[in-house]
Structures are given as C-alpha cells and as structure tokens.
Enzyme design. Structure first.
Site: not given
Ligand code: AMP
Ligand code: ZN
Length: 115
Positions: A47, A101, A103
């Site tokens: 984390h 994370h 993308h």
């Molecule tokens: P960010 O807006 O860059 O923080 O990206 C967070 C991403 O996590 C978004 O694209 C969401 O669609 C994705 N997300 C949120 N919850 C989940 C989940 N349970 N499983 C897969 N993706 C998720």
């Molecule tokens: Zn975490």
C-alpha cells in the site's frame, strides 16, 4: 495492507476482481468502468497512497510496474498499435482510489491534451 483500502482488498482476493496478472510485487485486474476496449489497472501489492507518496525503497516496484505493463500490453492484440499508461495523482490528477495504480488503456485512438 491499509485498513479499508479497496485495492489492498482486491490484491488479497478479499474483493473479487477479473485478475489478468499477479506476481510477488504487483497485481493487475480489469477496470470495473472501462474507458477503452482494454482497460487494466496495475497496482503494487504494497500500500502506497499515490505516486506523490513513494519513497526511495519503492524504486524497484515502480520500475517493475512499468515492465509488467509493457509485458501485459504485448498479450492484447488490441494494443499492437500502441496504448497509454497513466497514473492519476491527487485531486488535480483525478485520483479517486488512494492506492497507487496505473491504468493500461488501449484499443482506440486517444486525444491529446487529456481532459
Ligand atoms: P483513479 O480515478 O485513477 O483513482 O482510478 C480508479 C479506478 O478504479 C477507476 O477507473 C475505477 O473504475 C476503478 N475501480 C474502482 N473500483 C473498482 C473495482 N472494484 N474493480 C475494478 N476497478 C475498480
Ligand atoms: Zn491499499
């Protein structure tokens, strides 16, 4: 593991996800709300809240995440002409989940500058 962190729970399998890759350091899964035909989220298992919160000891995993992204990209035929790898950091960056994370996006042509 951070208490109540969604992505920590996904990495541990406590919340289900569509896993596409896992090793000792990283976990990758399909985004629940895809913004492109291919939309994979790649996270370090450790984390760290955001790219703005990394420390010297995270250098190895940061490099590894990019290497995994490049390796994963080769497994998707939709990404043969290119893709984007993005990390949203903080509120101006549009970060909504506070576990670092990346993308991996592709399968369509993206515009520039981003919105
Ligand atoms: P960010 O807006 O860059 O923080 O990206 C967070 C991403 O996590 C978004 O694209 C969401 O669609 C994705 N997300 C949120 N919850 C989940 C989940 N349970 N499983 C897969 N993706 C998720
Ligand atoms: Zn975490």
């Amino acid at each position: 593991m951070s208490e109540n962190c969604l992505f920590c729970k996904i990495a541990k399998g406590e919340i289900p996800s569509h896993k596409v890759y896992e090793d000792d350091l990283v976990f990758a899964f399909k985004d629940i709300n895809p913004q492109a035909p291919v939309h994979v989220v790649i996270i370090p298992k450790k984390h760290v809240a955001s790219l703005g919160d990394v420390s010297e000891q995270d250098k190895e995993v940061l490099g590894h995440v990019q290497f995994v992204a490049a390796k994963l990209a080769k497994t998707f035929p939709e990404l043969k002409n290119g893709y984007r790898l993005i990390s949203n950091c903080g509120s101006d960056g549009g970060q909504t989940v506070h576990h670092l994370h990346y993308h991996l996006l592709g399968g369509r042509v993206f515009g520039w500058p981003p919105g």
